[in-house]
Design a protein around this motif. Structure first.
Motif, PDB file in Angstrom:
ATOM      1  N   ALA A 271      46.280  39.177  41.813  1.00  0.00           N
ATOM      2  CA  ALA A 271      45.567  40.448  41.661  1.00  0.00           C
ATOM      3  C   ALA A 271      45.261  40.731  40.200  1.00  0.00           C
ATOM      4  O   ALA A 271      44.174  41.220  39.860  1.00  0.00           O
ATOM      5  CB  ALA A 271      46.394  41.582  42.269  1.00  0.00           C
ATOM      6  N   TRP A 272      46.214  40.432  39.343  1.00  0.00           N
ATOM      7  CA  TRP A 272      46.025  40.640  37.896  1.00  0.00           C
ATOM      8  C   TRP A 272      44.857  39.821  37.371  1.00  0.00           C
ATOM      9  O   TRP A 272      43.998  40.335  36.639  1.00  0.00           O
ATOM     10  CB  TRP A 272      47.328  40.278  37.181  1.00  0.00           C
ATOM     11  N   ARG A 273      44.801  38.549  37.738  1.00  0.00           N
ATOM     12  CA  ARG A 273      43.718  37.690  37.259  1.00  0.00           C
ATOM     13  C   ARG A 273      42.356  38.183  37.747  1.00  0.00           C
ATOM     14  O   ARG A 273      41.389  38.248  36.971  1.00  0.00           O
ATOM     15  CB  ARG A 273      43.947  36.247  37.718  1.00  0.00           C
ATOM     16  N   ALA A 274      42.269  38.508  39.026  1.00  0.00           N
ATOM     17  CA  ALA A 274      40.989  38.952  39.586  1.00  0.00           C
ATOM     18  C   ALA A 274      40.512  40.235  38.920  1.00  0.00           C
ATOM     19  O   ALA A 274      39.333  40.366  38.548  1.00  0.00           O
ATOM     20  CB  ALA A 274      41.129  39.152  41.094  1.00  0.00           C
ATOM     21  N   HIS A 275      41.421  41.182  38.760  1.00  0.00           N
ATOM     22  CA  HIS A 275      41.070  42.463  38.156  1.00  0.00           C
ATOM     23  C   HIS A 275      40.682  42.287  36.690  1.00  0.00           C
ATOM     24  O   HIS A 275      39.675  42.830  36.221  1.00  0.00           O
ATOM     25  CB  HIS A 275      42.265  43.411  38.283  1.00  0.00           C
ATOM     26  N   ALA A 276      41.499  41.521  35.954  1.00  0.00           N
ATOM     27  CA  ALA A 276      41.238  41.335  34.529  1.00  0.00           C
ATOM     28  C   ALA A 276      39.895  40.673  34.289  1.00  0.00           C
ATOM     29  O   ALA A 276      39.137  41.070  33.385  1.00  0.00           O
ATOM     30  CB  ALA A 276      42.351  40.506  33.911  1.00  0.00           C
ATOM     31  N   LYS A 277      39.576  39.656  35.082  1.00  0.00           N
ATOM     32  CA  LYS A 277      38.300  38.972  34.897  1.00  0.00           C
ATOM     33  C   LYS A 277      37.138  39.933  35.113  1.00  0.00           C
ATOM     34  O   LYS A 277      36.161  39.934  34.340  1.00  0.00           O
ATOM     35  CB  LYS A 277      38.191  37.784  35.854  1.00  0.00           C
ATOM     36  N   ARG A 278      37.226  40.778  36.153  1.00  0.00           N
ATOM     37  CA  ARG A 278      36.150  41.745  36.397  1.00  0.00           C
ATOM     38  C   ARG A 278      36.050  42.762  35.265  1.00  0.00           C
ATOM     39  O   ARG A 278      34.950  43.155  34.869  1.00  0.00           O
ATOM     40  CB  ARG A 278      36.367  42.467  37.727  1.00  0.00           C
TER      41      ARG A 278
END
Length: 388
Positions: A271-278
């Motif tokens: 979740a952290w990776r997906a959110h951060a990338k966006r």
């Protein structure tokens, strides 16, 4: 002291919170969607579990923090803010909510996790050294050690540097670009002190030299440097704080489970990776406008996923905004963050949201609003400027 969400001298102290919990038959927590509030919830909830007091916890994702329905027969606690409809609050006053909760947990005769408390401190934009007693408890148990380097949650350097939201560098959100930069450094497999310092220099340089970086970026990136290493689920306290804060907004159930001590490292990092990338992508592609005391970014949803306005607003304030207040607006929602000397952002967001028939709220330095998607970004910006 850098804590956000100050509520003034009337906020309850640790003894009052402990007494309220000790006398309760059942406790219902409602936590603000940020890392400090989630850490505080976890600290008190674990203490209640040790004491045999049943509880339920949820995360409030909207700006409306009013007491939930059907809670007349339980003790309700709002975490990360105050509201008159609750029985009590675990709210930042002169210290982060997580530090207050750690003290209350000790009042309840529990042995709270100082690493979780320190993660809350970092999420509240503080520094562990500002809370020497909590830091000493962690260090005396060999739970944390400060070292050179970068404060990421994973041993995978490319993954961590690409997705940390403690900085917005030229390569943020692009793991391939980070990999190329790391290759140029020719780091040893086992990172020694010199290698860690080179990593820190890389992140700092790529942050302050990125297109559009402001002078504030040089100060803001310090949060990601000289981290406190830990043997917990994440490699550093700073990385733990980043994951907890971001996942509170992206996947609040997972963030809550993380704060309660459950083994959810893998979904939390996903979740952290997906959110951060966006968030990094949104900030890089934002349409911006500057007003007196306000910097605005209009962002779009990406690939059908909602735009992460709260995280983007924090990144905008710290790394791109030449003004003390940063406002991010997307389809049907907006978020604002201010530098420490500013205040009343939550009230201003509530006023602006009401003006466009939406709902909003927040705290002194942070605010969030939701409104109908047919309300244009310009309409909300105008409403917010009039509320300032």
């Amino acid at each position: 002291m850098s804590a956000t969400g100050r509520t003034g001298p009337d906020a309850p102290d640790a003894s009052e919170i402990a007494a309220l919990c000790r006398d309760a038959d059942f406790v219902r927590f409602v936590a603000h969607a940020d890392g400090d509030a989630l850490a505080a919830t976890g600290l008190i909830a674990r203490a209640l579990s040790d004491a045999g007091v049943p509880f339920q916890a949820s995360v409030a994702r909207s700006g409306n923090l009013a007491r939930p329905d059907n809670t007349d027969d339980v003790t309700t606690l709002l975490v990360g803010g105050t509201h008159p409809s609750y029985d009590g609050a675990i709210a930042a006053s002169t210290e982060p909510a997580s530090v207050l909760a750690e003290a209350a947990a000790r009042e309840l005769a529990a042995d709270p996790d100082p690493v979780l408390a320190l993660a809350g401190v970092v999420a509240a934009e503080g520094h562990p050294s500002e809370y020497a007693e909590v830091l000493d408890r962690a260090q005396s148990r060999d739970l944390v050690t400060q070292r050179p380097g970068v404060g990421i949650p994973t041993a995978d350097l490319a993954n961590g540097l690409a997705h940390t939201t403690l900085a917005h560098a030229s390569f943020s959100g692009n793991e391939g670009a980070v990999t190329a930069s790391l290759a140029d450094l020719e780091l040893p497999v086992d990172l020694d002190t010199r290698a860690q310092r080179r990593l820190a220099s890389l992140l700092a340089l790529e942050t302050v030299s990125a297109d559009g970086a402001t002078p504030r970026a040089a100060e803001a990136v310090e949060r990601a440097l000289h981290p406190h290493a830990t043997d917990g689920p994440f490699t550093t306290v700073e990385g733990f704080a980043d994951v907890l804060d971001v996942v509170a907004r992206e996947a609040p159930g997972t963030a809550l489970a993380l704060a309660l001590g459950h083994d959810v490292k893998t979904p939390a990092l996903d979740a952290w990776r997906a959110h951060a990338k966006r968030a990094h992508t949104a900030l890089r592609g934002a349409t911006t406008g500057r007003y007196d005391g306000l910097f605005v970014a209009r962002i779009e949803s990406a690939e059908g996923e909602p735009a992460p306005v709260r995280t983007t607003a924090r990144l905008l304030r710290d790394f791109r905004s030449p003004e003390p207040v940063a406002l991010v607006v997307s389809e049907g929602k907006a978020a604002a963050c201010a530098t420490e000397e500013q205040g009343q952002i939550g009230e201003q967001m509530a006023t602006a949201a009401t003006a466009v028939s939406g709902t909003g709220g927040g705290r002194d330095r942070q605010g969030y609003a939701e409104f109908e998607a047919d309300v244009s970004a310009s309409e909300f910006v105008t409403a917010f400027r009039e509320a300032q």
